[in-house]
Design a protein around this motif. Structure first.
Motif, PDB file in Angstrom:
ATOM      1  N   THR A   9       0.839  -1.183   0.000  1.00 10.34           N
ATOM      2  CA  THR A   9       0.000   0.000   0.000  1.00 10.34           C
ATOM      3  C   THR A   9       0.886   1.248   0.000  1.00 10.34           C
ATOM      4  OG1 THR A   9      -0.024   0.084   2.405  1.00 10.34           O
ATOM      5  CG2 THR A   9      -1.764  -1.224   1.337  1.00 10.34           C
ATOM      6  N   HIS A  10       0.251   2.407  -0.109  1.00  9.27           N
ATOM      7  CA  HIS A  10       1.012   3.663  -0.030  1.00  9.27           C
ATOM      8  C   HIS A  10       1.720   3.769   1.322  1.00  9.27           C
ATOM      9  CE1 HIS A  10      -0.358   5.363  -3.799  1.00  9.27           C
ATOM     10  NE2 HIS A  10      -1.582   4.982  -3.503  1.00  9.27           N
ATOM     11  N   MET A  13       4.756   1.506   1.300  1.00  4.28           N
ATOM     12  CA  MET A  13       5.824   2.089   0.495  1.00  4.28           C
ATOM     13  C   MET A  13       6.486   3.248   1.234  1.00  4.28           C
ATOM     14  SD  MET A  13       6.057   0.147  -2.047  1.00  4.28           S
ATOM     15  CE  MET A  13       7.233   1.079  -2.989  1.00  4.28           C
ATOM     16  N   LYS A  17      10.393   3.584   2.154  1.00  2.53           N
ATOM     17  CA  LYS A  17      11.171   4.784   1.828  1.00  2.53           C
ATOM     18  C   LYS A  17      11.890   5.329   3.059  1.00  2.53           C
ATOM     19  CE  LYS A  17       8.320   6.184  -2.072  1.00  2.53           C
ATOM     20  NZ  LYS A  17       7.309   7.152  -2.548  1.00  2.53           N
ATOM     21  N   ALA A  78      11.091  -3.363  -4.806  1.00  2.17           N
ATOM     22  CA  ALA A  78       9.758  -2.763  -4.696  1.00  2.17           C
ATOM     23  C   ALA A  78       9.835  -1.253  -4.880  1.00  2.17           C
ATOM     24  CB  ALA A  78       9.123  -3.117  -3.354  1.00  2.17           C
ATOM     25  N   LEU A  79      10.828  -0.633  -4.266  1.00  2.00           N
ATOM     26  CA  LEU A  79      10.986   0.826  -4.436  1.00  2.00           C
ATOM     27  C   LEU A  79      11.384   1.178  -5.856  1.00  2.00           C
ATOM     28  CD1 LEU A  79      12.676   1.990  -1.113  1.00  2.00           C
ATOM     29  CD2 LEU A  79      10.320   2.298  -1.847  1.00  2.00           C
ATOM     30  N   ILE A  81      10.594  -0.360  -8.584  1.00  2.00           N
ATOM     31  CA  ILE A  81       9.444  -0.504  -9.483  1.00  2.00           C
ATOM     32  C   ILE A  81       8.562   0.738  -9.409  1.00  2.00           C
ATOM     33  CG2 ILE A  81       7.268  -1.769  -9.804  1.00  2.00           C
ATOM     34  CD1 ILE A  81       8.861  -4.302  -9.015  1.00  2.00           C
ATOM     35  N   THR A  82       8.345   1.260  -8.211  1.00  2.00           N
ATOM     36  CA  THR A  82       7.474   2.433  -8.081  1.00  2.00           C
ATOM     37  C   THR A  82       8.122   3.676  -8.678  1.00  2.00           C
ATOM     38  OG1 THR A  82       8.250   2.912  -5.842  1.00  2.00           O
ATOM     39  CG2 THR A  82       6.290   1.543  -6.057  1.00  2.00           C
ATOM     40  N   VAL A  83       9.440   3.766  -8.614  1.00  2.00           N
ATOM     41  CA  VAL A  83      10.134   4.902  -9.225  1.00  2.00           C
ATOM     42  C   VAL A  83      10.033   4.831 -10.737  1.00  2.00           C
ATOM     43  CG1 VAL A  83      12.424   5.928  -9.580  1.00  2.00           C
ATOM     44  CG2 VAL A  83      11.714   5.228  -7.294  1.00  2.00           C
ATOM     45  N   ALA A  85       7.628   3.465 -12.437  1.00  2.00           N
ATOM     46  CA  ALA A  85       6.234   3.517 -12.908  1.00  2.00           C
ATOM     47  C   ALA A  85       5.749   4.909 -13.185  1.00  2.00           C
ATOM     48  CB  ALA A  85       5.306   2.876 -11.889  1.00  2.00           C
TER      49      ALA A  85
END
Length: 85
Positions: A9-10, A13, A17, A78-79, A81-83, A85
């Motif tokens: 979830t946010h 994440m 971070k 995981a981090l 991938i979000t960067v 995206a």
């Protein structure tokens, strides 16, 4: 690489971070609690899930009490991938 079975979830994440930024500590126990900027994280259930899911771990193997938290390969992935995206 571990890291399956945990919904990222946010909030999860944001916790990852904080660990990546060197702002987090965790307790060395079977249910590791997460502390960010010296304060207990508001969602220890997610903290436990991230630890058990293989996204983060204590930076000191075999430590006691509170130690620095660090990302695992799964947490870094995981981090990343979000960067991307």
């Amino acid at each position: 690489m571990s890291g399956s079975g945990v919904e990222l979830t946010h909030r999860a994440m944001a916790m990852l971070k904080a660990v990546a930024a060197g702002r987090a500590q965790m307790s060395c126990s079977c249910e590791p609690d997460l502390f960010v900027d010296g304060f207990a994280c508001c969602d220890q259930i997610t903290a436990h899930a991230l630890a058990h899911g293989g996204y983060l771990r204590p930076a000191v193997e075999g430590g006691t009490g509170k130690v620095a938290a660090e990302l695992t390969d799964a947490g870094r992935a995981a981090l990343a991938i979000t960067v991307a995206a």
